[in-house]
Design a protein around this motif. Structure first.
Motif, mmCIF file in Angstrom:
data_model
loop_
_atom_site.group_PDB
_atom_site.id
_atom_site.type_symbol
_atom_site.label_atom_id
_atom_site.label_comp_id
_atom_site.label_asym_id
_atom_site.label_seq_id
_atom_site.Cartn_x
_atom_site.Cartn_y
_atom_site.Cartn_z
ATOM 1 N N VAL A 155 0.869 -1.180 0.000
ATOM 2 C CA VAL A 155 0.000 0.000 0.000
ATOM 3 C C VAL A 155 0.902 1.224 0.000
ATOM 4 O O VAL A 155 2.071 1.144 0.398
ATOM 5 C CB VAL A 155 -0.934 -0.019 1.239
ATOM 6 N N ASP A 156 0.362 2.360 -0.473
ATOM 7 C CA ASP A 156 1.193 3.572 -0.424
ATOM 8 C C ASP A 156 1.503 3.932 1.017
ATOM 9 O O ASP A 156 2.651 4.159 1.397
ATOM 10 C CB ASP A 156 0.534 4.727 -1.183
ATOM 11 N N SER A 157 0.471 3.971 1.845
ATOM 12 C CA SER A 157 0.624 4.271 3.268
ATOM 13 C C SER A 157 -0.604 3.750 3.992
ATOM 14 O O SER A 157 -1.728 3.948 3.521
ATOM 15 C CB SER A 157 0.759 5.789 3.465
ATOM 16 N N THR A 158 -0.416 3.097 5.112
ATOM 17 C CA THR A 158 -1.569 2.592 5.861
ATOM 18 C C THR A 158 -2.395 3.750 6.420
ATOM 19 O O THR A 158 -3.618 3.650 6.529
ATOM 20 C CB THR A 158 -1.120 1.649 6.990
ATOM 21 N N ASN A 159 -1.757 4.861 6.759
ATOM 22 C CA ASN A 159 -2.520 6.040 7.182
ATOM 23 C C ASN A 159 -3.388 6.568 6.042
ATOM 24 O O ASN A 159 -4.567 6.880 6.226
ATOM 25 C CB ASN A 159 -1.577 7.152 7.656
ATOM 26 N N THR A 160 -2.807 6.668 4.845
ATOM 27 C CA THR A 160 -3.558 7.151 3.685
ATOM 28 C C THR A 160 -4.732 6.232 3.389
ATOM 29 O O THR A 160 -5.840 6.696 3.062
ATOM 30 C CB THR A 160 -2.630 7.245 2.462
ATOM 31 N N TYR A 161 -4.524 4.924 3.506
ATOM 32 C CA TYR A 161 -5.600 3.958 3.295
ATOM 33 C C TYR A 161 -6.768 4.240 4.251
ATOM 34 O O TYR A 161 -7.938 4.234 3.849
ATOM 35 C CB TYR A 161 -5.061 2.539 3.521
ATOM 36 N N LEU A 162 -6.459 4.527 5.497
ATOM 37 C CA LEU A 162 -7.523 4.755 6.469
ATOM 38 C C LEU A 162 -8.237 6.081 6.246
ATOM 39 O O LEU A 162 -9.419 6.213 6.585
ATOM 40 C CB LEU A 162 -6.953 4.691 7.892
ATOM 41 N N HIS A 163 -7.566 7.065 5.665
ATOM 42 C CA HIS A 163 -8.246 8.318 5.357
ATOM 43 C C HIS A 163 -9.407 8.099 4.380
ATOM 44 O O HIS A 163 -10.396 8.837 4.399
ATOM 45 C CB HIS A 163 -7.262 9.326 4.776
ATOM 46 N N ALA A 164 -9.269 7.068 3.535
ATOM 47 C CA ALA A 164 -10.313 6.772 2.553
ATOM 48 C C ALA A 164 -11.284 5.688 3.031
ATOM 49 O O ALA A 164 -12.257 5.384 2.343
ATOM 50 C CB ALA A 164 -9.668 6.333 1.233
ATOM 51 N N TYR A 165 -11.034 5.127 4.205
ATOM 52 C CA TYR A 165 -11.850 4.023 4.717
ATOM 53 C C TYR A 165 -13.192 4.545 5.216
ATOM 54 O O TYR A 165 -13.266 5.580 5.873
ATOM 55 C CB TYR A 165 -11.097 3.310 5.842
ATOM 56 N N ARG A 166 -14.260 3.816 4.929
ATOM 57 C CA ARG A 166 -15.609 4.294 5.260
ATOM 58 C C ARG A 166 -16.372 3.389 6.229
ATOM 59 O O ARG A 166 -17.570 3.545 6.410
ATOM 60 C CB ARG A 166 -16.425 4.468 3.970
ATOM 61 N N GLY A 167 -15.690 2.443 6.845
ATOM 62 C CA GLY A 167 -16.364 1.591 7.823
ATOM 63 C C GLY A 167 -16.678 2.353 9.101
ATOM 64 O O GLY A 167 -16.159 3.443 9.338
ATOM 65 N N ASP A 168 -17.535 1.778 9.951
ATOM 66 C CA ASP A 168 -17.957 2.482 11.159
ATOM 67 C C ASP A 168 -17.514 1.780 12.439
ATOM 68 O O ASP A 168 -18.052 2.040 13.518
ATOM 69 C CB ASP A 168 -19.470 2.661 11.165
ATOM 70 N N GLU A 169 -16.528 0.887 12.352
ATOM 71 C CA GLU A 169 -16.036 0.214 13.553
ATOM 72 C C GLU A 169 -15.371 1.220 14.503
ATOM 73 O O GLU A 169 -14.830 2.236 14.075
ATOM 74 C CB GLU A 169 -15.027 -0.877 13.182
ATOM 75 N N ASP A 170 -15.405 0.914 15.792
ATOM 76 C CA ASP A 170 -14.747 1.766 16.778
ATOM 77 C C ASP A 170 -13.238 1.825 16.535
ATOM 78 O O ASP A 170 -12.619 2.875 16.672
ATOM 79 C CB ASP A 170 -14.991 1.240 18.198
ATOM 80 N N VAL A 171 -12.657 0.679 16.213
ATOM 81 C CA VAL A 171 -11.211 0.584 16.004
ATOM 82 C C VAL A 171 -10.960 -0.212 14.727
ATOM 83 O O VAL A 171 -11.486 -1.314 14.557
ATOM 84 C CB VAL A 171 -10.512 -0.123 17.189
ATOM 85 N N VAL A 172 -10.171 0.360 13.820
ATOM 86 C CA VAL A 172 -9.777 -0.335 12.594
ATOM 87 C C VAL A 172 -8.254 -0.347 12.526
ATOM 88 O O VAL A 172 -7.606 0.688 12.720
ATOM 89 C CB VAL A 172 -10.339 0.341 11.327
ATOM 90 N N VAL A 173 -7.695 -1.510 12.252
ATOM 91 C CA VAL A 173 -6.247 -1.664 12.130
ATOM 92 C C VAL A 173 -5.925 -2.101 10.709
ATOM 93 O O VAL A 173 -6.532 -3.050 10.197
ATOM 94 C CB VAL A 173 -5.712 -2.712 13.130
ATOM 95 N N VAL A 174 -5.011 -1.413 10.066
ATOM 96 C CA VAL A 174 -4.549 -1.797 8.733
ATOM 97 C C VAL A 174 -3.056 -2.084 8.822
ATOM 98 O O VAL A 174 -2.284 -1.249 9.318
ATOM 99 C CB VAL A 174 -4.805 -0.689 7.696
ATOM 100 N N THR A 175 -2.647 -3.252 8.361
ATOM 101 C CA THR A 175 -1.238 -3.610 8.358
ATOM 102 C C THR A 175 -0.827 -4.027 6.946
ATOM 103 O O THR A 175 -1.658 -4.534 6.176
ATOM 104 C CB THR A 175 -0.950 -4.741 9.375
#
Length: 242
Positions: free
Chosen positions: A12-32
């Motif tokens: 991935v380009d960046s896991t932070n960048t991936y989460l900026h585009a993430y649209r789920g509603d979970e309390d905590v999301v982890v991307v590795t």
């Protein structure tokens, strides 16, 4: 464990960048990810990683109960979770303000913090962490990197380390939700790098000697210089001379 979703990616380009585009509603999301093509550190620095050799992940939380001005308690919680997990491998792990993990003056881990605010509350916080695990050769101009395998003398399981971290983070995040800011802050201060004694620092006016006074809930670092004057700094406003 809390409502936590873990997403595993190859590249991935960046896991932070991936989460900026993430649209789920979970309390905590982890991307590795096994590799980041554009991993970032604080202040726009680049995070070096050899593909498949390090732990690269971001945690997104929606801490609506945390007021602006107290947001750094979340970074303290994540840093303490990292330290608890890494303590299982070796002694000597310390937290270098604001959010690095150091082992005997060498940098093992760094975290990029990004926040979104709405209505005077934190809408979202993303904590993007890179931990040097099995990389033995570093080619960037980072002055003092070290990896977990260099510390322990053997290759370590990246998946097992992530599991330890997420278990610890679940515990510390629950404590944030319960309002145990004082307890988390106390643990954070007890684990700080250079927490006792005078050391050399550099700010926009030059170098000086100072001792660490503390870190506020908004993340500002307070130092007391050798002349007794107290100085306060936000991220990137002061540098540790190592």
């Amino acid at each position: 464990m809390s409502d936590m979703r873990v997403i595993r990616l190859d590249t991935v380009d960046s896991t932070n960048t991936y989460l900026h585009a993430y649209r789920g509603d979970e309390d905590v999301v982890v991307v590795t990810a096994r590799h980041q093509t554009a991993g970032r550190g604080q202040g726009g620095n680049r995070w070096e990683d050899a593909e498949g050799q390090n732990l690269l992940f971001s945690i997104q939380i929606r801490p609506v109960e945390v007021a602006i001005g107290h947001q750094f308690v979340l970074a303290m919680a994540e840093a303490l979770a990292l330290k608890r997990a890494l303590d299982a491998y070796a002694d000597g792990m310390e937290l270098k303000w604001p959010n690095d993990i150091y082992h005997r003056d060498r940098k093992l881990s760094g975290t990029l913090i990004e926040t979104a605010v709405s209505g005077g509350r934190l809408k979202r916080m993303i904590l993007g962490t890179g931990i040097n695990v099995n990389q033995r050769r570093f080619t960037s101009d980072a002055p003092n990197p070290v990896s977990l395998s260099q510390i322990t003398g053997s290759d370590e399981s990246i998946d097992h380390l992530l599991e330890r971290i997420l278990q610890a983070f679940d515990d510390y995040y629950r404590r944030v939700q319960e309002g145990d800011y004082a307890g988390i802050s106390r643990e954070y201060h007890e684990a700080l790098y250079r927490r006792k004694g005078f050391y050399r620092y550099r700010d926009g006016d030059g170098e000086f000697d100072a001792e660490l006074v503390g870190v506020a809930y908004d993340g500002r670092l307070s130092l007391r210089d050798s002349e007794g004057r107290q100085r306060s700094y936000a991220f990137k406003e002061v540098e540790f001379i190592i």
